[in-house]
Design an enzyme around this catalytic site. Structure first.
Site, short mmCIF file in Angstrom:
data_model
loop_
_atom_site.label_atom_id
_atom_site.label_comp_id
_atom_site.label_asym_id
_atom_site.label_seq_id
_atom_site.Cartn_x
_atom_site.Cartn_y
_atom_site.Cartn_z
N TRP A 22 0.84 -1.20 0.00
CA TRP A 22 0.00 0.00 0.00
C TRP A 22 0.88 1.25 0.00
CZ3 TRP A 22 -1.50 2.84 4.86
CH2 TRP A 22 -2.42 3.87 4.61
N TYR A 55 -5.11 -0.50 -4.51
CA TYR A 55 -3.80 0.14 -4.39
C TYR A 55 -3.31 0.58 -5.78
CZ TYR A 55 -3.67 -1.96 0.32
OH TYR A 55 -3.95 -2.34 1.61
N SER A 153 -11.47 -6.61 6.76
CA SER A 153 -10.60 -5.51 7.18
C SER A 153 -11.44 -4.38 7.74
CB SER A 153 -9.77 -5.01 5.99
OG SER A 153 -8.96 -3.91 6.36
N PRO A 208 1.73 -0.74 11.92
CA PRO A 208 2.26 -0.96 13.28
C PRO A 208 3.19 0.14 13.76
CG PRO A 208 3.34 -2.40 11.70
CD PRO A 208 2.21 -1.76 10.98
N ALA A 210 2.54 3.30 13.03
CA ALA A 210 1.70 4.52 12.99
C ALA A 210 2.14 5.47 11.88
CB ALA A 210 1.69 5.22 14.34
N GLY A 286 5.66 -2.15 5.23
CA GLY A 286 5.92 -1.66 3.89
C GLY A 286 7.33 -1.12 3.84
N ASN A 296 13.65 -4.06 9.73
CA ASN A 296 12.40 -4.35 10.43
C ASN A 296 12.22 -5.85 10.69
OD1 ASN A 296 11.67 -1.68 10.61
ND2 ASN A 296 10.43 -1.71 8.74
#
Length: 337
Positions: A22, A55, A153, A208, A210, A286, A296
């Site tokens: 996204w 998307y 979702s 996650p 924000a 992402g 990450n």
């Protein structure tokens, strides 16, 4: 390598870090860079990939399909979604009607260059279509072998319960919920998570970190860094603005010593935090650069001690959003035009 977790009350295992495209593929990131990010995900052991037909108005699915086409399909878990307007955005190019679902799954499979998706998700709740119609269409998609499992979702607790009830009657498996969830946005904890636990559903959470706020790169009293999401007028800035105030940013800076104690970056801490919730099967990450994926990935398998979880709560205090009604308030009550 990345740990695996079961998705809902099923035998399907997914990687607890799932790569999502996204706001990146076919939008913010050139295709070569997108390919490098996906390769980085595969290299660290991520096998689960999340996208949606909306998307980049279907183009993100095409980019992901092109990148993954050389991989062994059986070794991947591919998720996509249906609801938001796509294509020319006509009257039936939106929602969860039987017509839109049946046409959308065919389009998604073509773009993703696969015969099936592992998880097909209702991207929002459609108040204009009877739930029975939606779930029957999903059941037919499953029976045709075009999707293995069904998810939702940003549905409320009651919507999840009703969806699971109908799925059971239709003998298909609704096993996942994909909500926004982070240290700052905890609106699912009081109602959605308990309803999911009793229904055999688990969470695949988005944002996650924000929208990047929990990385700590946004400083109180300072302009956002050039090229960051907060400066992206194509959509990123609008999504992040709820967190872009000095009270929130000041509290977030208090998380840095906690991350340092665990030898984590603040982004890794934020991702590890959502994975402490036992109802969370995966956190979607992402990336615009492959090194972001590599870094990450180090959040997988991290256990945050209880005393540090308490310190996180104390550091953030009352800036945390917990109101379950936000799930309703932030979702359309009628199909977007």
């Amino acid at each position: 390598m990345i740990n695996y977790r079961y998705l809902g009350n099923s035998g399907l295992k997914i990687t607890e870090l799932t790569y999502g495209n996204w706001l990146t593929h076919a939008s913010q990131v050139a295709n070569e860079q997108a390919a490098a990010c996906v390769k980085a995900a595969l290299d660290v052991g991520i096998s689960s990939f999340d996208t949606a037909d909306v998307y980049a108005n279907t183009a993100a699915e095409t980019v992901l399909g092109d990148i993954l086409k050389g991989e062994r399909r059986e070794s991947l878990e591919i998720f996509t979604k249906v609801y938001w307007p796509t294509g020319p955005k006509g009257a039936n190019d939106v929602g969860l009607s039987r017509k839109h679902i049946m046409e959308s799954i065919n389009g998604s499979l073509t773009r993703l260059q696969t015969d099936y998706v592992d998880l097909y998700q209702a991207h929002r709740y459609d108040y204009e279509t009877p739930l029975e119609e939606t779930m029957t269409a999903f059941a037919d998609v499953v029976r045709q072998g075009k999707a293995l499992y069904i998810g939702v979702s940003e549905w409320t607790a009651d919507q999840i319960r009703e969806g699971v009830k109908l799925a059971d009657q239709l003998n298909i498996q609704l096993i996942s919920s994909q909500p926004q969830y982070s240290m700052l946005w905890r609106v699912i904890e009081d109602e959605v998570v308990p309803a999911s636990e009793e229904s055999g559903v688990s969470q695949i959470v988005w944002s996650p970190v924000a929208q990047g706020v929990l990385t700590g790169k946004y400083k109180p009293g300072q302009a956002p860094p050039e090229g960051s999401r907060a400066t992206d007028e194509k959509g990123g800035a609008d999504m992040i603005k709820r967190f872009m105030n000095d009270d929130v940013l000041t509290r977030v800076q208090k998380l840095e010593p906690i991350a340092q104690e665990l030898d984590l970056t603040m982004a890794q801490l934020a991702i590890a935090w959502v994975l402490q919730n036992p109802n969370v099967s995966a956190a979607i990450i992402g990336a615009s650069r492959p090194e972001q994926v590599t870094e990450n990935a180090k959040a997988s398998g991290v256990e945050i001690p209880a005393e540090l979880m308490t310190r996180i709560d104390e550091a953030l205090g009352d800036i945390v959003e917990r109101d379950p009604l936000k799930t309703v308030e932030t979702n359309p009550q009628e199909r977007p035009a």
